[in-house]
Write a protein that holds these residues in place. Structure first.
Motif, mmCIF file in Angstrom:
data_model
loop_
_atom_site.group_PDB
_atom_site.id
_atom_site.type_symbol
_atom_site.label_atom_id
_atom_site.label_comp_id
_atom_site.label_asym_id
_atom_site.label_seq_id
_atom_site.Cartn_x
_atom_site.Cartn_y
_atom_site.Cartn_z
ATOM 1 N N GLU A 88 0.823 -11.636 -5.354
ATOM 2 C CA GLU A 88 -0.045 -10.460 -5.291
ATOM 3 C C GLU A 88 0.060 -9.792 -3.912
ATOM 4 O OE1 GLU A 88 -4.825 -9.792 -5.035
ATOM 5 O OE2 GLU A 88 -4.106 -11.259 -6.493
ATOM 6 N N LEU A 89 0.000 -10.598 -2.860
ATOM 7 C CA LEU A 89 0.103 -10.062 -1.512
ATOM 8 C C LEU A 89 1.493 -9.481 -1.250
ATOM 9 C CD1 LEU A 89 -1.894 -12.722 0.529
ATOM 10 C CD2 LEU A 89 -2.529 -10.343 0.129
ATOM 11 N N ASP A 90 2.511 -10.077 -1.829
ATOM 12 C CA ASP A 90 3.868 -9.565 -1.673
ATOM 13 C C ASP A 90 3.982 -8.171 -2.304
ATOM 14 O OD1 ASP A 90 6.524 -9.935 -0.684
ATOM 15 O OD2 ASP A 90 7.183 -10.259 -2.756
ATOM 16 N N ALA A 91 3.346 -7.968 -3.444
ATOM 17 C CA ALA A 91 3.339 -6.650 -4.082
ATOM 18 C C ALA A 91 2.613 -5.643 -3.186
ATOM 19 C CB ALA A 91 2.677 -6.725 -5.456
ATOM 20 N N ASP A 92 1.490 -6.059 -2.594
ATOM 21 C CA ASP A 92 0.770 -5.186 -1.662
ATOM 22 C C ASP A 92 1.634 -4.853 -0.449
ATOM 23 O OD1 ASP A 92 -1.451 -5.171 -3.281
ATOM 24 O OD2 ASP A 92 -2.628 -6.559 -2.048
ATOM 25 N N ARG A 93 2.345 -5.851 0.050
ATOM 26 C CA ARG A 93 3.222 -5.636 1.205
ATOM 27 C C ARG A 93 4.311 -4.620 0.864
ATOM 28 N NH1 ARG A 93 6.553 -10.608 3.457
ATOM 29 N NH2 ARG A 93 7.413 -10.382 1.376
ATOM 30 N N ASN A 94 4.871 -4.734 -0.326
ATOM 31 C CA ASN A 94 5.909 -3.784 -0.748
ATOM 32 C C ASN A 94 5.353 -2.366 -0.838
ATOM 33 O OD1 ASN A 94 7.854 -5.776 -0.876
ATOM 34 N ND2 ASN A 94 7.539 -6.157 -3.058
ATOM 35 N N GLU A 95 4.135 -2.228 -1.365
ATOM 36 C CA GLU A 95 3.499 -0.905 -1.447
ATOM 37 C C GLU A 95 3.264 -0.331 -0.054
ATOM 38 O OE1 GLU A 95 -0.033 -0.550 -3.821
ATOM 39 O OE2 GLU A 95 0.842 -1.727 -5.445
ATOM 40 N N HIS A 96 2.732 -1.144 0.838
ATOM 41 C CA HIS A 96 2.468 -0.681 2.198
ATOM 42 C C HIS A 96 3.767 -0.290 2.907
ATOM 43 C CE1 HIS A 96 -1.592 -2.138 1.606
ATOM 44 N NE2 HIS A 96 -1.939 -1.652 2.789
ATOM 45 N N SER A 97 4.816 -1.080 2.721
ATOM 46 C CA SER A 97 6.113 -0.758 3.324
ATOM 47 C C SER A 97 6.646 0.565 2.797
ATOM 48 C CB SER A 97 7.132 -1.854 3.032
ATOM 49 O OG SER A 97 6.773 -3.039 3.658
ATOM 50 N N LEU A 98 6.483 0.776 1.510
ATOM 51 C CA LEU A 98 6.938 2.024 0.896
ATOM 52 C C LEU A 98 6.200 3.212 1.502
ATOM 53 C CD1 LEU A 98 8.673 3.384 -1.312
ATOM 54 C CD2 LEU A 98 6.737 3.054 -2.864
ATOM 55 N N VAL A 99 4.896 3.086 1.669
ATOM 56 C CA VAL A 99 4.093 4.163 2.257
ATOM 57 C C VAL A 99 4.527 4.423 3.695
ATOM 58 C CG1 VAL A 99 1.769 4.825 3.017
ATOM 59 C CG2 VAL A 99 2.099 3.842 0.746
ATOM 60 N N VAL A 100 4.670 3.363 4.479
ATOM 61 C CA VAL A 100 5.082 3.522 5.883
ATOM 62 C C VAL A 100 6.445 4.209 5.955
ATOM 63 C CG1 VAL A 100 5.818 2.274 7.952
ATOM 64 C CG2 VAL A 100 3.698 1.633 6.813
ATOM 65 N N ASN A 101 7.390 3.753 5.174
ATOM 66 C CA ASN A 101 8.735 4.343 5.198
ATOM 67 C C ASN A 101 8.742 5.785 4.721
ATOM 68 O OD1 ASN A 101 9.910 2.009 6.212
ATOM 69 N ND2 ASN A 101 10.315 1.192 4.171
ATOM 70 N N THR A 102 7.824 6.130 3.828
ATOM 71 C CA THR A 102 7.766 7.488 3.302
ATOM 72 C C THR A 102 7.155 8.458 4.305
ATOM 73 O OG1 THR A 102 7.551 6.647 1.047
ATOM 74 C CG2 THR A 102 6.900 8.924 1.410
ATOM 75 N N ILE A 103 6.094 8.051 4.993
ATOM 76 C CA ILE A 103 5.385 9.004 5.848
ATOM 77 C C ILE A 103 5.746 8.940 7.328
ATOM 78 C CG2 ILE A 103 3.446 9.088 4.250
ATOM 79 C CD1 ILE A 103 1.814 7.426 6.229
ATOM 80 N N LYS A 104 6.517 7.960 7.753
ATOM 81 C CA LYS A 104 6.784 7.785 9.194
ATOM 82 C C LYS A 104 7.531 8.957 9.812
ATOM 83 C CE LYS A 104 11.005 5.110 8.690
ATOM 84 N NZ LYS A 104 11.618 3.827 8.784
ATOM 85 N N ASP A 105 8.393 9.620 9.047
ATOM 86 C CA ASP A 105 9.194 10.713 9.587
ATOM 87 C C ASP A 105 8.572 12.089 9.346
ATOM 88 O OD1 ASP A 105 11.119 8.905 10.483
ATOM 89 O OD2 ASP A 105 12.144 8.912 8.545
ATOM 90 N N LEU A 106 7.409 12.124 8.721
ATOM 91 C CA LEU A 106 6.763 13.412 8.438
ATOM 92 C C LEU A 106 5.968 13.893 9.648
ATOM 93 C CD1 LEU A 106 5.468 12.694 4.820
ATOM 94 C CD2 LEU A 106 7.535 13.926 5.478
ATOM 95 N N ASP A 107 5.589 15.171 9.608
ATOM 96 C CA ASP A 107 4.788 15.779 10.675
ATOM 97 C C ASP A 107 3.458 15.025 10.798
ATOM 98 O OD1 ASP A 107 3.543 17.484 12.488
ATOM 99 O OD2 ASP A 107 3.048 18.997 10.961
ATOM 100 N N PRO A 108 3.124 14.540 12.005
ATOM 101 C CA PRO A 108 1.893 13.767 12.194
ATOM 102 C C PRO A 108 0.605 14.536 11.860
ATOM 103 C CG PRO A 108 3.306 13.563 14.115
ATOM 104 C CD PRO A 108 3.920 14.592 13.220
ATOM 105 N N ASN A 109 0.670 15.847 11.880
ATOM 106 C CA ASN A 109 -0.527 16.643 11.578
ATOM 107 C C ASN A 109 -0.641 16.997 10.100
ATOM 108 O OD1 ASN A 109 -1.493 16.734 14.264
ATOM 109 N ND2 ASN A 109 0.068 18.276 14.740
#
Length: 148
Positions: free
Chosen positions: A40-61
């Protein structure tokens, strides 16, 4: 150990065997629960990683939405990204801790299984199948080998 008790009192031996199996099943269930929690935690980790990788390069504002306690909240990426990264680190450390506990519990279960010579049904099935295969492959006495 149970065999030694069985000669003294069959009821006592049966009771001891039931207690041993109940303890074994309880330990096995605990190991299963740890495995499920890690998955269960591994699935959560994968979701969080996906979110981080998706938004890290976007405009901070840039606006983004985050689900907090069942409520969708509007924030900016610069507010959300550090929180998601922190949660990701927390999930990762929790998985590591639970994996260590799981390893210890599995070792305890294996030791208990060894101590009382418990053979899981799956293990017995494998042994029976292996024995049947050996019988089929071994030449039988009736097959008429070469006699000299």
């Amino acid at each position: 150990k149970i065999a030694a008790m069985s000669s003294a009192d069959p009821n006592q031996a049966a009771k001891a065997a039931q207690e041993i199996m109940a303890t074994y099943e309880s330990m096995k269930s605990e190991v299963r629960q740890y495995m499920l929690k890690i998955q269960e935690l591994d699935a959560d980790r994968n979701e969080h990683s996906l979110v981080v990788n998706t938004i890290k390069d976007l405009d901070p504002n840039r606006r983004c939405f985050r689900l907090i306690g069942g409520v969708l909240v509007e924030r900016t990426i610069k507010e959300v990204l550090p929180a998601v990264k922190k949660n990701l680190e927390g999930i990762h450390s929790m998985i590591q801790k639970l994996t260590e506990v799981l390893k210890k519990k599995q070792e305890e279960l294996d030791a208990y299984q060894e101590k009382y010579d418990i053979k899981p049904a799956r293990q017995l099935d494998q042994r029976v199948k292996a024995a049947e295969q050996r019988e089929r492959k071994a030449p039988s006495a009736k097959s008429g080998g070469v006699l000299a």
